[in-house]
Design a protein around this motif. Sequence first.
Motif, PDB file in Angstrom:
ATOM      1  N   GLU A   1       8.969   8.102 -18.657  1.00 38.68           N
ATOM      2  CA  GLU A   1      10.160   7.060 -18.024  1.00 38.68           C
ATOM      3  C   GLU A   1      11.263   7.652 -16.751  1.00 38.68           C
ATOM      4  OE1 GLU A   1      14.279   4.176 -19.784  1.00 38.68           O
ATOM      5  OE2 GLU A   1      12.584   5.782 -20.820  1.00 38.68           O
TER       6      GLU A   1
ATOM      7  N   ASP B   1      16.920   7.877 -10.275  1.00 37.59           N
ATOM      8  CA  ASP B   1      15.640   7.641  -8.680  1.00 37.59           C
ATOM      9  C   ASP B   1      16.137   9.260  -7.622  1.00 37.59           C
ATOM     10  OD1 ASP B   1      15.693   4.701  -8.524  1.00 37.59           O
ATOM     11  OD2 ASP B   1      18.351   4.896  -8.533  1.00 37.59           O
TER      12      ASP B   1
ATOM     13  N   LEU C   1      11.666   5.996  -8.636  1.00 34.10           N
ATOM     14  CA  LEU C   1      12.360   4.903  -8.636  1.00 34.10           C
ATOM     15  C   LEU C   1      12.615   4.197 -10.190  1.00 34.10           C
ATOM     16  CD1 LEU C   1      11.390   2.457  -5.182  1.00 34.10           C
ATOM     17  CD2 LEU C   1      13.268   5.174  -5.628  1.00 34.10           C
ATOM     18  N   LYS C   2      13.494   4.138 -10.538  1.00 41.73           N
ATOM     19  CA  LYS C   2      13.983   3.055 -11.685  1.00 41.73           C
ATOM     20  C   LYS C   2      14.345   1.371 -11.960  1.00 41.73           C
ATOM     21  CE  LYS C   2      19.278   4.456 -11.745  1.00 41.73           C
ATOM     22  NZ  LYS C   2      20.053   4.834 -12.688  1.00 41.73           N
ATOM     23  N   GLU C   3      14.169   1.207 -10.755  1.00 39.45           N
ATOM     24  CA  GLU C   3      14.466  -0.039 -10.800  1.00 39.45           C
ATOM     25  C   GLU C   3      13.855  -0.557  -9.489  1.00 39.45           C
ATOM     26  OE1 GLU C   3      18.220  -2.045 -10.614  1.00 39.45           O
ATOM     27  OE2 GLU C   3      18.923  -0.902 -12.380  1.00 39.45           O
ATOM     28  N   PRO C   4      13.387  -1.813  -8.771  1.00 38.94           N
ATOM     29  CA  PRO C   4      12.845  -2.053  -7.478  1.00 38.94           C
ATOM     30  C   PRO C   4      13.595  -1.655  -6.655  1.00 38.94           C
ATOM     31  CG  PRO C   4      12.093  -3.730  -9.052  1.00 38.94           C
ATOM     32  CD  PRO C   4      13.054  -2.665  -9.933  1.00 38.94           C
TER      33      PRO C   4
ATOM     34  N   ASP D   1       8.223  -1.040  -5.665  1.00 41.27           N
ATOM     35  CA  ASP D   1       8.729  -1.847  -6.901  1.00 41.27           C
ATOM     36  C   ASP D   1       9.558  -0.462  -7.838  1.00 41.27           C
ATOM     37  OD1 ASP D   1       7.137  -3.997  -6.989  1.00 41.27           O
ATOM     38  OD2 ASP D   1       5.733  -3.613  -6.976  1.00 41.27           O
ATOM     39  N   ALA D   2       9.951  -0.895  -8.871  1.00 42.75           N
ATOM     40  CA  ALA D   2       9.708   0.786  -9.743  1.00 42.75           C
ATOM     41  C   ALA D   2       8.813   1.268  -9.993  1.00 42.75           C
ATOM     42  CB  ALA D   2      10.925   0.212 -11.110  1.00 42.75           C
TER      43      ALA D   2
ATOM     44  N   ARG E   1      19.343  -0.926  -2.366  1.00 45.19           N
ATOM     45  CA  ARG E   1      19.323  -1.976  -3.433  1.00 45.19           C
ATOM     46  C   ARG E   1      20.317  -2.819  -3.203  1.00 45.19           C
ATOM     47  NH1 ARG E   1      18.625   2.137  -7.800  1.00 45.19           N
ATOM     48  NH2 ARG E   1      16.305   2.390  -8.162  1.00 45.19           N
TER      49      ARG E   1
ATOM     50  N   ASN F   1      23.531   8.700 -10.545  1.00 46.41           N
ATOM     51  CA  ASN F   1      22.215   8.160 -10.895  1.00 46.41           C
ATOM     52  C   ASN F   1      22.344   7.863 -12.089  1.00 46.41           C
ATOM     53  OD1 ASN F   1      20.048   7.190  -9.703  1.00 46.41           O
ATOM     54  ND2 ASN F   1      20.120   9.605  -8.386  1.00 46.41           N
TER      55      ASN F   1
END
Length: 734
Positions: free
Chosen positions: A609, A613, A655-658, A675-676, A699, A734
């Motif tokens: 997981e 970032d 990336l943990k999120e888009p 994308d993530a 973001r 982060n």
Amino acid sequence: MINLPPSPTMTYSSILAGGFLAMTVAFFPLPCGAAQPLASVEQLPVERFDEYPAGFFPPHPWRQVGKLASDLSLTLEASAESPFPANLVNGKGFRLRDESSSGGKGSGLACDFVQTPAGEVYLGFDFQLESRGGGQGLDLQTELMDSSGRGMLLRMSREGGLQVMGADGSYVSLASLAQGKWYHLGVTISSDRKASFSLYSAEGKKSNLPTDRVPVVFPEESPFHFVRLPMQADSVQLPESDGYSTLRFISTGEDERQGTWTVDNITMAGKVDADRSAWLPFKPQHLGESDRKVLAYYYPIYPSGASSQDTGLGWYPLSTMNAAIPIDPKRLEAGTKYFYHPLPRVPLKSGLSKEEALIQGREEEILLARQMGLDGFIVDFFSYPADTGGQEYFNNVSFAMLDAASRQQDNFKIIPAVYAGSEDADPVAYANSPVFKKAWESSATMRTKDGRMIISMWLTERQTPEWWKKALAELTRLGYPSALLTQFNSMGKLKDFSDVAIGMSNWGPRTPLRTNWVEEARKYTPLVVAPIAPHDIRSRGSIFWEAENFDTLRRTWLTAIEDKADWACINTWSDYSEQAMAPSTAIGFAPYDISAYYAQWFKTGQAPEIVRDVLYYSYRRHHSSLEAAHGKKWTAVKVAGKDTAEDKIEVLGFLKEPGELTIRMGDEVLRHKADAGVVSFKVPLPANKAFTPEFGLERDGKQVLHGAGQYAVLDQIEYPNMLYHSGVLTSPEN
């Protein structure tokens, strides 16, 4: 968030006209109440200045400090090359020449970097002071400061000699200095902020070879004069400090003073094996005794360089990119044997025996390997250690690796890979090598479940299966029952070795081309080892395999995962003449950190997981079409019909999120919606353009990460350099 000023797009000609590069590498100030800063040795300056053309200010990450004045120049000059490395082909040093009567104070150069981890810090550099017209000359001040302005301050002058500021603000005199003489200064700062010093002058030169300039102590007739320091110099207290973030070399004398000072061969070092968890995009797991092993091929010819000697005068800094050292004809056009080397180490404690110094150096490398997720090394040995040449030294490094692994509490294992020599080698004599006896007696040697010692050899197929059967039979007779793990350099003899080897590994591809190695080997062995490689660049013959930035590294890992290999082996950890993965100059920790992610995926069967970032960047320092001042254009090895260089800049986002990835090249900013997950964004590397790439993550229109690459892209080069340079960007927020 890390904010940097816009990167100016400048050619060397524009710098000559009066401009200068004003970029900084991202570093992390520590305001009250903020999270602890990230710390690393990746960005510490290791600079010889030899890659750049003479007559200009050095590019990023170096920046000019102070004001420009008439009759004041800050340039790289061939005549300023230090006699310690003595690169008389394309060597240069940085020289400040002040003939102004109204300016110059506070002028010089500086470099900013991520702060060093807790522990000892080393700074070494060569310098020369010269007065003008018999006057006082200039004072050179060297500052190593953290973001709050605390740290170490050194002064070098005609009147005061070499001085260091103590904790009470007063200066302690260390040694007198002569005008016009070259010196090397090495400073080691302990964790309790005490500084110890070594100072050498370049007297008594016998040749132009850097090997004649390795520091030695007395007798006085040696090529070096060793300057003894006052006893109190060993206990000078430095001001309290949270770490260092800036290195500066500046003039401090009044504006009317004239003369020159020169610096070269700058080397900094810190704790290379510091904890990397704050930099990784995932949470590392301790997986214990997983059946899926990850190994790396260890080449003892290029160990970490850890020793008790002055780091700035070690073999690596004196030989890297040095076209003046003896070099074999196949490498003459490249101007060097290799283009990167292990990150410099702080000198080991003095007084260690040679054997203990070797072991402690290997212990550090094992800790680094363990942090990346490795279970062991496949270590090269030569079968006849009684040889009085270099083979004996290399075997001693490998024996030290066995001893170091034996001291570990976490079951790190060694597979001895013992060279037999020629195809005509005697298998019985080979088995009687004392290398096998030493390996058998070591608790660190990897064994099968039934107790056999696992052995290997690069290019296993050089010897026939019958040859190996005789060698294994002799090892059993001697009381060292062993099992063979192959290291094939081809795929034509898998069936022949099916009843000889317990497992098969392969040297593997050096491009992103997917192979069917695991599928083919599975037909003939129960243990298949998948090859992992970051790149392959060889100065002999000036050839390279096109790795396509991080693609080869990621493709080889994904092949091992997708094809469900039993083990994986990184080829290699430390062969700098071809390919290396260890934390190093030029490549930093990027291949290491990326491999840590995929190694955990390989062992667990699940992609880790992404919890932080992280951006990894990769690019060459010049376009492949650029004509060099020396040497010849490099040739890409043809693979699957392709023999051209890829001229791309890559940012690889975890990336943990888009978000939106950005690459800035001068005034041009290119964007990619991502994308993530793991996302690659590549853009063409411009030809004939000098600039410093910047990388970012946004973001909702806000910057999350932003930083400059550590390396300027050049529009003039001395020798071609086809190595992909890389680095890491993240933030403690982060």
